[in-house]
Design an enzyme around this catalytic site. Structure first.
Site, PDB file in Angstrom:
ATOM      1  CG  HIS A  18      -0.926   2.134   3.217  1.00 32.17           C
ATOM      2  ND1 HIS A  18      -0.481   3.245   3.902  1.00 32.17           N
ATOM      3  CD2 HIS A  18      -0.895   1.119   4.106  1.00 32.17           C
ATOM      4  CE1 HIS A  18      -0.224   2.924   5.155  1.00 32.17           C
ATOM      5  NE2 HIS A  18      -0.447   1.634   5.301  1.00 32.17           N
TER       6      HIS A  18
ATOM      7  CG  ASP B 180       1.692  -1.408   6.493  1.00 28.12           C
ATOM      8  OD1 ASP B 180       2.386  -0.494   6.969  1.00 28.12           O
ATOM      9  OD2 ASP B 180       0.452  -1.376   6.482  1.00 28.12           O
TER      10      ASP B 180
HETATM   11 ZN   LIG Z   1      -3.501   1.767   7.931  1.00 30.22          ZN
END
Ligand SMILES: [Zn+2]
Length: 389
Positions: free
Chosen positions: A48, A50
């Site tokens: 993950h 962003d």
């Molecule tokens: Zn998140």
């Protein structure tokens, strides 16, 4: 961990220089040196980051005239630091705030996928798109960073099985069932919206169908961000390994966003893996303190103590968080975390698992389930009033 290296080098220098004048070279057995060597064998796969939405918000998604090699703003990520951190695989987050009810979520999702693809296209010597374990391995062989994608927030498919399948075809390999809003079919841990079903529902009938369709097409079911009831409901439904793409341990920091031990005890039912989130507020619940690298290692060790060392990995949430732990400020720092685990007695194989091998194992598991279900027809269900229960 910088200090450990410095101390190790200093004591080594004192020892050898006291006896004879020979050149001092880095002590090969130091934890950081060993971590770097191991990461050359098994690079970091982080589930993950962003950066895509960061680039969209800061640069309106226009990449042609910005230098992604070296970013001087507050970005946690750039190509130089990805290389320094031994990142070999990155799931880029396809995120858009669910709270924005005016937005066309499907369009926003597609635009971020397009952004990731433009990034890869612009830096072909650095990035390579990967939609399977085989494609990941090909990227590594070519010396590139395998670039995968995960949807963060089930609202992006607008409750459409067709959209789900088309996002898969566009390259998406996981979907976090909710972000901070409930979808009409899955319960979030942090309800920014009213409950469309009784609290504690977890998944509706349609939600269970979505999970099964994700199993069929070979998309990870990501249960970060969902309510604990949803985590259990998914474990009751899925036939493929579950993924927590960026979640820390509830036993250490008891917030609903973190995974409880009751779910960790069930991880072996599907060979699921928890990829630990670095966000200081999820790692250290005392808001007067800033988390440290050592605290993140504590979360990794707690998850491992309940579920096993083969059930944990790294899902930093870089560029999606406003407070990083001391010692883990950006994507160049992963080797220090691996060194900390080595210092705590983790074996070479254990840390390679955390770095990426555990994720690769369950990705193969998801692909295997997809292959087994190849005769099953696509789900043509539609969300309707009957399914919202
Ligand atoms: Zn998140």
């Amino acid at each position: 961990m910088k200090s450990i290296l410095a101390v190790a080098l200093a004591s080594f220098a004192t020892l050898v220089c006291a006896q004879e004048q020979i050149p001092v070279s880095p002590k090969p057995s130091s934890y950081l040196a060993r971590a770097n060597t191991l990461l050359e064998q098994q690079p970091v796969i982080d589930t993950h980051n962003d950066w895509p939405i960061f680039l969209k918000f800061y640069y309106k998604g226009k990449l042609n005239n910005i230098d992604l090699t070296h970013m001087t703003n507050e970005s946690h990520t750039d190509i130089e630091r990805l290389r320094k951190g031994h990142v070999g695989g990155q799931f880029w987050s396809i995120f858009y705030p669910c709270e924005d009810k005016e937005a066309n979520q499907v369009k926003e999702g597609l635009e971020l996928i397009d952004l990731v693809k433009r990034m890869v296209q612009r830096y072909p010597d650095t990035f390579q798109l990967a939609g399977s374990v085989a494609e990941y391995e090909d990227a590594i062989k070519n010396g590139r960073i395998a670039s995968m994608q995960g949807i963060e927030g089930g609202q992006i498919i607008d409750s459409s099985m067709s959209a789900l399948r088309q996002f898969y075809d566009a390259g998406v390999r996981y979907m976090t069932l909710t972000h901070n809003c409930h979808t009409p079919w899955a319960e979030s841990q942090s309800p920014a919206t009213e409950y469309p079903f009784p609290k504690g529902t977890g998944l509706t009938d349609f939600g269970r169908k979505i999970v099964k369709e994700m199993n069929r097409i070979g998309m990870f079911v990501d249960i970060s961000h969902v309510a604990h009831s949803t985590m259990h409901a998914v474990l009751d439904t899925t036939s493929a390994p579950v993924l927590f793409s960026h979640t820390s341990a509830n036993a250490i920091c008891p917030i609903e966003r973190n995974v409880p031990d009751s779910v960790l005890r069930r991880l072996n039912e599907t060979d699921g893996v928890v990829m630990v989130n670095f966000y200081s507020r999820f790692v250290e619940c005392d808001e007067s303190k800033r988390a440290t690298l050592s605290d993140v290692a504590d979360h990794i060790e707690h998850i491992a103590s309940i579920a096993g060392r083969d059930k944990v990995g790294l899902g930093s949430d870089y560029n999606g968080i406003d407070l990083t732990p001391v010692g883990l400020e950006d994507v160049s720092k992963y080797p220090y975390l691996i060194a900390e685990l080595l210092k705590r007695g983790w074996s070479d194989e254990d840390v390679k698992g955390v770095a990426g091998a555990n994720l690769l194992r369950i990705w193969r598991g998801v692909e295997l389930v997809r292959d087994k279900l190849s005769d099953v027809l696509p789900d043509e269900s539609e969300l309707n009033a009957d399914s919202m229960q």
